[in-house]
Design an enzyme around this catalytic site. Structure first.
Site, PDB file in Angstrom:
ATOM      1  N   HIS A 225       0.822  -1.224   0.044  1.00 43.43           N
ATOM      2  CA  HIS A 225      -0.105   0.101  -0.058  1.00 43.43           C
ATOM      3  C   HIS A 225       0.769   1.389   0.023  1.00 43.43           C
ATOM      4  O   HIS A 225       2.030   1.340   0.482  1.00 43.43           O
ATOM      5  CB  HIS A 225      -0.981   0.080   1.130  1.00 43.43           C
ATOM      6  CG  HIS A 225      -2.132   0.953   1.285  1.00 43.43           C
ATOM      7  ND1 HIS A 225      -1.823   2.248   1.557  1.00 43.43           N
ATOM      8  CD2 HIS A 225      -3.290   0.911   0.835  1.00 43.43           C
ATOM      9  CE1 HIS A 225      -2.981   2.991   1.312  1.00 43.43           C
ATOM     10  NE2 HIS A 225      -3.978   2.085   0.942  1.00 43.43           N
TER      11      HIS A 225
ATOM     12  N   ASP B  36      -7.953  -5.117  -0.053  1.00 50.11           N
ATOM     13  CA  ASP B  36      -8.371  -5.730  -1.079  1.00 50.11           C
ATOM     14  C   ASP B  36      -8.004  -7.371  -0.818  1.00 50.11           C
ATOM     15  O   ASP B  36      -8.622  -8.234  -1.515  1.00 50.11           O
ATOM     16  CB  ASP B  36      -7.631  -5.732  -2.422  1.00 50.11           C
ATOM     17  CG  ASP B  36      -8.508  -4.234  -2.945  1.00 50.11           C
ATOM     18  OD1 ASP B  36      -9.564  -4.092  -2.584  1.00 50.11           O
ATOM     19  OD2 ASP B  36      -7.683  -3.498  -3.568  1.00 50.11           O
TER      20      ASP B  36
HETATM   21  N1  ACO Z   1       4.255  -7.614  -4.211  1.00 49.31           N
HETATM   22  C1  ACO Z   1       5.542  -7.735  -3.972  1.00 49.31           C
HETATM   23  N2  ACO Z   1       6.397  -6.845  -4.016  1.00 49.31           N
HETATM   24  C2  ACO Z   1       5.649  -5.692  -3.741  1.00 49.31           C
HETATM   25  C3  ACO Z   1       4.241  -5.335  -3.850  1.00 49.31           C
HETATM   26  C4  ACO Z   1       3.317  -6.531  -4.264  1.00 49.31           C
HETATM   27  N3  ACO Z   1       2.302  -6.310  -3.927  1.00 49.31           N
HETATM   28  N4  ACO Z   1       3.983  -3.886  -3.650  1.00 49.31           N
HETATM   29  C5  ACO Z   1       5.230  -3.565  -3.464  1.00 49.31           C
HETATM   30  N5  ACO Z   1       6.311  -4.250  -3.520  1.00 49.31           N
HETATM   31  C6  ACO Z   1       7.668  -4.144  -3.352  1.00 49.31           C
HETATM   32  C7  ACO Z   1       8.224  -3.371  -4.801  1.00 49.31           C
HETATM   33  O1  ACO Z   1       8.504  -4.170  -5.746  1.00 49.31           O
HETATM   34  C8  ACO Z   1       9.367  -2.519  -4.239  1.00 49.31           C
HETATM   35  O2  ACO Z   1      10.263  -3.421  -4.158  1.00 49.31           O
HETATM   36  P1  ACO Z   1      11.891  -2.583  -4.399  1.00 49.31           P
HETATM   37  O3  ACO Z   1      12.071  -1.772  -3.448  1.00 49.31           O
HETATM   38  O4  ACO Z   1      13.095  -3.930  -3.918  1.00 49.31           O
HETATM   39  O5  ACO Z   1      11.782  -2.389  -5.831  1.00 49.31           O
HETATM   40  C9  ACO Z   1       8.910  -2.089  -2.820  1.00 49.31           C
HETATM   41  O6  ACO Z   1       7.838  -3.108  -2.726  1.00 49.31           O
HETATM   42  C10 ACO Z   1       8.073  -0.762  -2.926  1.00 49.31           C
HETATM   43  O7  ACO Z   1       7.064  -0.673  -3.937  1.00 49.31           O
HETATM   44  P2  ACO Z   1       6.627   0.724  -4.492  1.00 49.31           P
HETATM   45  O8  ACO Z   1       6.289   0.409  -5.786  1.00 49.31           O
HETATM   46  O9  ACO Z   1       7.522   1.804  -4.080  1.00 49.31           O
HETATM   47  O10 ACO Z   1       5.241   0.773  -3.655  1.00 49.31           O
HETATM   48  P3  ACO Z   1       4.060   1.756  -3.964  1.00 49.31           P
HETATM   49  O11 ACO Z   1       3.697   2.222  -2.613  1.00 49.31           O
HETATM   50  O12 ACO Z   1       4.261   2.518  -4.985  1.00 49.31           O
HETATM   51  O13 ACO Z   1       2.952   0.569  -4.400  1.00 49.31           O
HETATM   52  C11 ACO Z   1       0.797  -0.480  -4.560  1.00 49.31           C
HETATM   53  C12 ACO Z   1       1.809   0.529  -3.595  1.00 49.31           C
HETATM   54  C13 ACO Z   1       0.733   0.051  -5.851  1.00 49.31           C
HETATM   55  C14 ACO Z   1      -0.406  -0.852  -3.900  1.00 49.31           C
HETATM   56  C15 ACO Z   1       1.704  -1.820  -4.714  1.00 49.31           C
HETATM   57  O14 ACO Z   1       1.873  -2.463  -3.546  1.00 49.31           O
HETATM   58  C16 ACO Z   1       1.108  -2.808  -5.505  1.00 49.31           C
HETATM   59  O15 ACO Z   1       1.072  -2.804  -6.847  1.00 49.31           O
HETATM   60  N6  ACO Z   1       0.195  -3.900  -4.949  1.00 49.31           N
HETATM   61  C17 ACO Z   1      -0.396  -4.897  -5.566  1.00 49.31           C
HETATM   62  C18 ACO Z   1      -2.034  -4.359  -6.049  1.00 49.31           C
HETATM   63  C19 ACO Z   1      -2.908  -4.260  -5.025  1.00 49.31           C
HETATM   64  O16 ACO Z   1      -3.194  -4.832  -4.162  1.00 49.31           O
HETATM   65  N7  ACO Z   1      -3.571  -2.876  -4.918  1.00 49.31           N
HETATM   66  C20 ACO Z   1      -4.681  -2.526  -4.156  1.00 49.31           C
HETATM   67  C21 ACO Z   1      -4.026  -1.552  -3.180  1.00 49.31           C
HETATM   68  S1  ACO Z   1      -5.235  -0.955  -1.875  1.00 49.31           S
HETATM   69  C22 ACO Z   1      -6.384   0.023  -2.806  1.00 49.31           C
HETATM   70  O17 ACO Z   1      -5.962   0.703  -4.022  1.00 49.31           O
HETATM   71  C23 ACO Z   1      -7.705   0.057  -2.412  1.00 49.31           C
END
Ligand code: ACO
Length: 394
Positions: free
Chosen positions: A263, A317
């Protein structure tokens, strides 16, 4: 003095877009408050309609205020036959979010008077939108299945009535209570993309139906609403508890996101996911086991083991799809359910925006050309960039 490039934040990440009293998130300690009240307390003791009142009018209602609000909503659930007829012209294969966005915007045609400084107008718009959005979601679902929409049942409360309109059966009271808590959990979440969209649209002083339609359109995108639908597909793909670890290892090796985890704000387990997991367990205990639940629990354990240190934990979610599945709700209605709940938050932000309004008009950093000549048609060459580079700015 800072330059434009130093001020610029991709996606406005971390840039405050409004001062708000509606809700608060603390992503480090996993806290979510609506108007200062913790989500856990509201989920335990309140109802969605009371929460909507709290968010929109800024305080908990008295008994009389709540009864009046509930009565108004209950008696405004019907939609005009023109709207039902309009929905019959939509393709059955269309996504319910697109149907909802169109129908929400159409309300503006039928309730065209705009009087944003009249409290009675504001109240009527709030009531209509809260009352009619669930009816429109259910009506499109029935129509696409080849059935007539089911009329709202005035004897039923908000959550029970929605489930009734999907099946024409009065739902089990416990199932309806669980659904009502799900609505509470999704009602509001600070300055996310759809709320920002609602506030930008509101700031032009357009009508509230356009505000909600623009927010629905924003929520429809896969980066915002919709991950809960994908969680179910993922659990199906994993198929068994033994497959969880290899699945996680494969995803991480391929830099693939695991749905329902991570998140932008929370770096601990989303407080809504904690409540939803508990609800899912209660639901399974009462209505029967779900084969995906053990897979989900194992997935949470393995993901935490591998990437918990990065702050990747279940978000809202992750468990909501399992709850909706047990309630027999089709998976492409999961995002419309999110919208039904979030109308409360969007309306709260609409009212707040009106109270302090200044039209949103950010700036940009121009990175294009200057002083080019107009080239006559006969001297122009075909742009190779268009064919060869999908990311080219043309
Ligand atoms: N699975 C595996 N690794 C992850 C995930 C995930 N779901 N989410 C983040 N990471 C990792 C990234 O690869 C990154 O790793 P790194 O630093 O080694 O490159 C690190 O965690 C940080 O990731 P960011 O992209 O900076 O995180 P951000 O805060 O931008 O992303 C997001 C948040 C978009 C929700 C992301 O976690 C994601 O895509 N999750 C999956 C989709 C999801 O469940 N969305 C629902 C969100 S809740 C809502 O909208 C109601």
């Amino acid at each position: 003095m800072m330059t434009d490039s130093e001020v610029f934040k991709e996606g406005l990440a971390g840039v405050p877009a409004a001062k708000s009293r509606v809700s608060h998130v603390d992503g480090t300690d996993g806290i979510l408050e609506y108007r200062g009240i913790r989500i856990e307390e509201l989920a335990k003791s309140s109802s969605f309609i009371e929460v909507a009142y709290l968010l929109i009018w800024g305080k908990l209602p008295t008994q009389g205020e709540l009864e009046e609000f509930e009565y108004e909503i209950r008696t405004h659930r019907r939609i005009k036959y023109h709207i039902r007829d309009m929905m019959k012209c939509f393709p059955e294969t269309g996504h319910p979010m697109d149907a909802l966005q169109t129908s929400a915007a159409a309300l503006g045609l039928f309730y065209a008077r705009r009087a944003l400084d009249d409290p009675n107008y504001i109240r009527a718009a709030v009531v209509r939108l809260l009352a009619k959005i669930p009816t429109m979601v259910a009506a499109f679902h029935m129509i696409r299945e080849g059935n007539d929409p089911i009329q709202p049942n005035d004897k039923l409360d908000y959550a029970s009535n929605f489930l009734y309109m999907l099946t024409e059966k009065e739902p089990d009271p416990f199932a309806a209570k669980v659904f009502d808590v799900c609505l509470t959990l999704h009602a509001e979440h600070t300055m996310n993309a759809s709320t920002f969209s609602a506030r930008v649209t509101a700031s032009t002083l357009t009508d509230p139906y356009a505000v909600i339609a623009s927010a629905v359109g924003t929520l429809a995108g896969p980066l915002h609403g919709g991950a809960n639908e994908e969680v179910l597909n993922m659990l199906e793909e994993i198929g068994s508890v033994e497959n969880v670890r290899p699945y996680v290892e494969k995803c991480l090796a391929n830099k693939q996101r695991i749905m329902g985890f991570g998140h932008r704000v929370y770096k601990v387990k989303d407080p809504r996911a904690i409540i939803l997991q508990d609800l899912a367990e209660q639901l399974f205990a009462k209505m029967g086991h779900d084969e995906y639940y053990e897979i989900a629990v194992e997935l949470e354990k393995v993901v935490e083991e591998y990437v918990g240190q990065k702050g990747i934990y279940p978000n809202v979610d992750f468990y909501s799809g399992l709850v909706y599945r047990k309630l027999d709700i089709p998976s492409d209605l999961f995002t419309p359910l999110f919208a039904i709940a979030r109308v409360a938050g969007w309306l709260a932000h609409w009212k707040e925006q009106l109270s302090v309004n200044k039209i949103y008009r950010p700036t940009q950093i121009y990175i294009g050309d200057h002083n080019l000549s107009y080239v006559p048609m006969t001297e122009r060459v075909v742009s190779v960039a268009r064919n060869e580079d999908p990311n080219a700015i043309i």
